[in-house]
Design an enzyme around this catalytic site. Structure first.
Site, PDB file in Angstrom:
ATOM      1  N   SER A 148       0.852  -1.207   0.000  1.00 55.30           N
ATOM      2  CA  SER A 148       0.000   0.000   0.000  1.00 55.30           C
ATOM      3  C   SER A 148       0.880   1.247   0.000  1.00 55.30           C
ATOM      4  O   SER A 148       1.997   1.218   0.543  1.00 55.30           O
ATOM      5  CB  SER A 148      -0.863   0.023   1.263  1.00 55.30           C
ATOM      6  N   TYR A 162      -2.024  -1.138  10.320  1.00 54.76           N
ATOM      7  CA  TYR A 162      -2.093  -1.314   8.865  1.00 54.76           C
ATOM      8  C   TYR A 162      -0.841  -0.757   8.191  1.00 54.76           C
ATOM      9  O   TYR A 162      -0.198  -1.417   7.377  1.00 54.76           O
ATOM     10  CB  TYR A 162      -3.347  -0.608   8.337  1.00 54.76           C
TER      11      TYR A 162
HETATM   12  N1  LIG Z   1      -8.646  -0.329  -2.005  1.00 53.64           N
HETATM   13  C1  LIG Z   1      -7.612   0.470  -1.810  1.00 53.64           C
HETATM   14  O1  LIG Z   1      -7.703   1.674  -2.048  1.00 53.64           O
HETATM   15  C2  LIG Z   1      -6.296  -0.110  -1.345  1.00 53.64           C
HETATM   16  C3  LIG Z   1      -5.182   0.743  -1.283  1.00 53.64           C
HETATM   17  C4  LIG Z   1      -3.951   0.229  -0.908  1.00 53.64           C
HETATM   18  C5  LIG Z   1      -3.830  -1.128  -0.623  1.00 53.64           C
HETATM   19  N2  LIG Z   1      -4.933  -1.932  -0.681  1.00 53.64           N
HETATM   20  C6  LIG Z   1      -4.738  -3.364  -0.388  1.00 53.64           C
HETATM   21  O2  LIG Z   1      -5.374  -4.157  -1.379  1.00 53.64           O
HETATM   22  C7  LIG Z   1      -5.733  -5.408  -0.811  1.00 53.64           C
HETATM   23  C8  LIG Z   1      -7.202  -5.694  -1.142  1.00 53.64           C
HETATM   24  O3  LIG Z   1      -8.012  -4.759  -0.447  1.00 53.64           O
HETATM   25  P1  LIG Z   1      -9.387  -4.186  -1.024  1.00 53.64           P
HETATM   26  O4  LIG Z   1      -9.321  -2.723  -0.915  1.00 53.64           O
HETATM   27  O5  LIG Z   1      -9.704  -4.803  -2.327  1.00 53.64           O
HETATM   28  O6  LIG Z   1     -10.394  -4.691   0.143  1.00 53.64           O
HETATM   29  P2  LIG Z   1     -11.700  -5.582   0.153  1.00 53.64           P
HETATM   30  O7  LIG Z   1     -12.645  -5.177  -0.920  1.00 53.64           O
HETATM   31  O8  LIG Z   1     -12.174  -5.530   1.574  1.00 53.64           O
HETATM   32  O9  LIG Z   1     -11.164  -7.051  -0.160  1.00 53.64           O
HETATM   33  C9  LIG Z   1     -10.443  -7.774   0.798  1.00 53.64           C
HETATM   34  C10 LIG Z   1     -10.372  -9.229   0.348  1.00 53.64           C
HETATM   35  O10 LIG Z   1      -9.631  -9.970   1.327  1.00 53.64           O
HETATM   36  C11 LIG Z   1     -10.397 -11.112   1.726  1.00 53.64           C
HETATM   37  N3  LIG Z   1     -10.147 -11.429   3.121  1.00 53.64           N
HETATM   38  C12 LIG Z   1     -10.297 -10.616   4.192  1.00 53.64           C
HETATM   39  N4  LIG Z   1      -9.996 -11.275   5.324  1.00 53.64           N
HETATM   40  C13 LIG Z   1      -9.627 -12.533   4.945  1.00 53.64           C
HETATM   41  C14 LIG Z   1      -9.205 -13.677   5.663  1.00 53.64           C
HETATM   42  N5  LIG Z   1      -9.093 -13.683   6.992  1.00 53.64           N
HETATM   43  N6  LIG Z   1      -8.924 -14.802   4.961  1.00 53.64           N
HETATM   44  C15 LIG Z   1      -9.051 -14.836   3.600  1.00 53.64           C
HETATM   45  N7  LIG Z   1      -9.444 -13.778   2.886  1.00 53.64           N
HETATM   46  C16 LIG Z   1      -9.734 -12.640   3.549  1.00 53.64           C
HETATM   47  C17 LIG Z   1     -11.848 -10.697   1.507  1.00 53.64           C
HETATM   48  O11 LIG Z   1     -12.667 -11.835   1.304  1.00 53.64           O
HETATM   49  P3  LIG Z   1     -13.836 -12.264   2.307  1.00 53.64           P
HETATM   50  O12 LIG Z   1     -14.367 -11.054   2.985  1.00 53.64           O
HETATM   51  O13 LIG Z   1     -14.795 -12.959   1.380  1.00 53.64           O
HETATM   52  O14 LIG Z   1     -13.180 -13.203   3.272  1.00 53.64           O
HETATM   53  C18 LIG Z   1     -11.737  -9.884   0.228  1.00 53.64           C
HETATM   54  O15 LIG Z   1     -11.755 -10.739  -0.901  1.00 53.64           O
HETATM   55  C19 LIG Z   1      -5.460  -5.314   0.681  1.00 53.64           C
HETATM   56  O16 LIG Z   1      -4.224  -5.937   0.972  1.00 53.64           O
HETATM   57  C20 LIG Z   1      -5.362  -3.810   0.918  1.00 53.64           C
HETATM   58  O17 LIG Z   1      -4.564  -3.488   2.023  1.00 53.64           O
HETATM   59  C21 LIG Z   1      -6.151  -1.460  -1.023  1.00 53.64           C
END
Ligand SMILES: NC(=O)c1ccc[n+]([C@@H]2O[C@H](COP(=O)([O-])OP(=O)(O)OC[C@H]3O[C@@H](n4cnc5c(N)ncnc54)[C@H](OP(=O)(O)O)[C@@H]3O)[C@@H](O)[C@H]2O)c1
Length: 252
Positions: A148, A162
């Site tokens: 991130s 985080y």
């Molecule tokens: N969106 C942004 O702006 C952003 C920016 C920087 C970095 N990121 C990074 O991108 C990655 C994805 O995040 P996102 O924004 O797409 O969030 P999201 O929509 O909440 O997706 C998170 C994913 O992780 C899975 N997950 C959560 N807890 C889990 C567990 N205990 N075991 C297995 N799977 C699990 C969830 O599946 P279930 O809920 O079905 O378990 C979901 O598929 C993360 O590492 C985040 O830190 C995101």
């Protein structure tokens, strides 16, 4: 050089492929011809998401909870029962917790470090036999960690665990790249900026926030998929331990 960026015929695992950035990545890999497994906690959600992505190619559900060692081991055991090799591992599953410093809880610290950092290390470790088998068959395997921009510079939120987990993940990427580079397993990270997901919704982003982004927009699926395809393919064979910001210039 026509297949320089090809992932066709490869086997991929995308953790957190049921939502947000992981779903974008999984769709990109599926559409480009990789047989792609997605991990999420709910059997139903995971099955539905894989079914939805199957209209673009081969996508299979691999439900499991990666926040525990037992969950990590179960996911790899389930994958081993289906595949002899793993060409692309995308460690994307992640969560966020934020609270004022005085109220920050131990649970908010441990749960985020466990999922965003510890599980990436142990899932990669347990996947090594499959990654090594991919190297034997295809000369290269790729591990891509989704970090991130919050791990590159301190952001506005009080999400202490985080940001520490993501900075740690970027450094872990270098440690693994150094150890595994000689084995032709290339390990790199992507540091996303704002992408639409459950973690970051455009609805909740005040327009002023986009002033922090030189490209003046959120990321779209092509932005993240382009970086993942690059790092998964022969084109990135000489790139190891890199942390590539895909953030519209937010780190500048
Ligand atoms: N969106 C942004 O702006 C952003 C920016 C920087 C970095 N990121 C990074 O991108 C990655 C994805 O995040 P996102 O924004 O797409 O969030 P999201 O929509 O909440 O997706 C998170 C994913 O992780 C899975 N997950 C959560 N807890 C889990 C567990 N205990 N075991 C297995 N799977 C699990 C969830 O599946 P279930 O809920 O079905 O378990 C979901 O598929 C993360 O590492 C985040 O830190 C995101």
């Amino acid at each position: 050089m026509s297949d320089l960026f090809s992932v066709k015929g490869k086997v991929a695992l995308v953790t957190g492929g049921t939502s947000g950035i992981g779903q974008m990545i999984a769709r990109g890999l599926v559409e480009n011809g990789a047989r792609t497994y997605i991990v999420g906690r709910s059997v139903q959600t995971c099955t539905d998401a894989a079914k939805e992505l199957s209209q673009y190619g081969e996508c299979l559900p691999l439900p499991g909870d990666l926040s525990t060692m037992a969950g990590v081991e179960a996911v790899i055991a389930a994958l081993c029962a289906k595949e002899k090799q793993l060409d692309i591992l995308v460690n994307n599953a992640g969560a966020m917790y934020d609270a004022p410093l005085d109220e920050f809880t131990e649970e908010g610290w441990d749960s985020i470090i466990d999922l965003n950092l510890k599980s990436v290390f142990f899932l990669s470790q347990k996947a090594l036999p499959l990654l090594r088998a991919a190297v034997a068959a295809n000369e290269q395997a790729s591990v891509i960690n989704i970090g991130s921009v919050g791990g590159l510079r301190v952001g506005p939120k009080e999400n202490y665990s985080y940001q520490a987990a993501k900075a740690g993940l970027h450094h872990l990427t270098g440690s693994l790249a150094k150890r595994l580079g000689p084995e032709n397993i290339i390990v790199n990270a992507i540091a996303p900026g704002f992408f639409e997901s459950r973690l970051t919704s455009a609805k909740d982003l005040p327009p002023a926030v986009l002033q922090m982004v030189p490209r003046r927009r959120m990321g779209n699926p092509d932005d993240i998929v382009g970086a993942v395809i690059y790092l998964s393919s022969r084109a990135a064979s000489f790139v190891a331990g890199a942390v590539i910001p895909v953030s519209g210039g937010m780190t500048l």
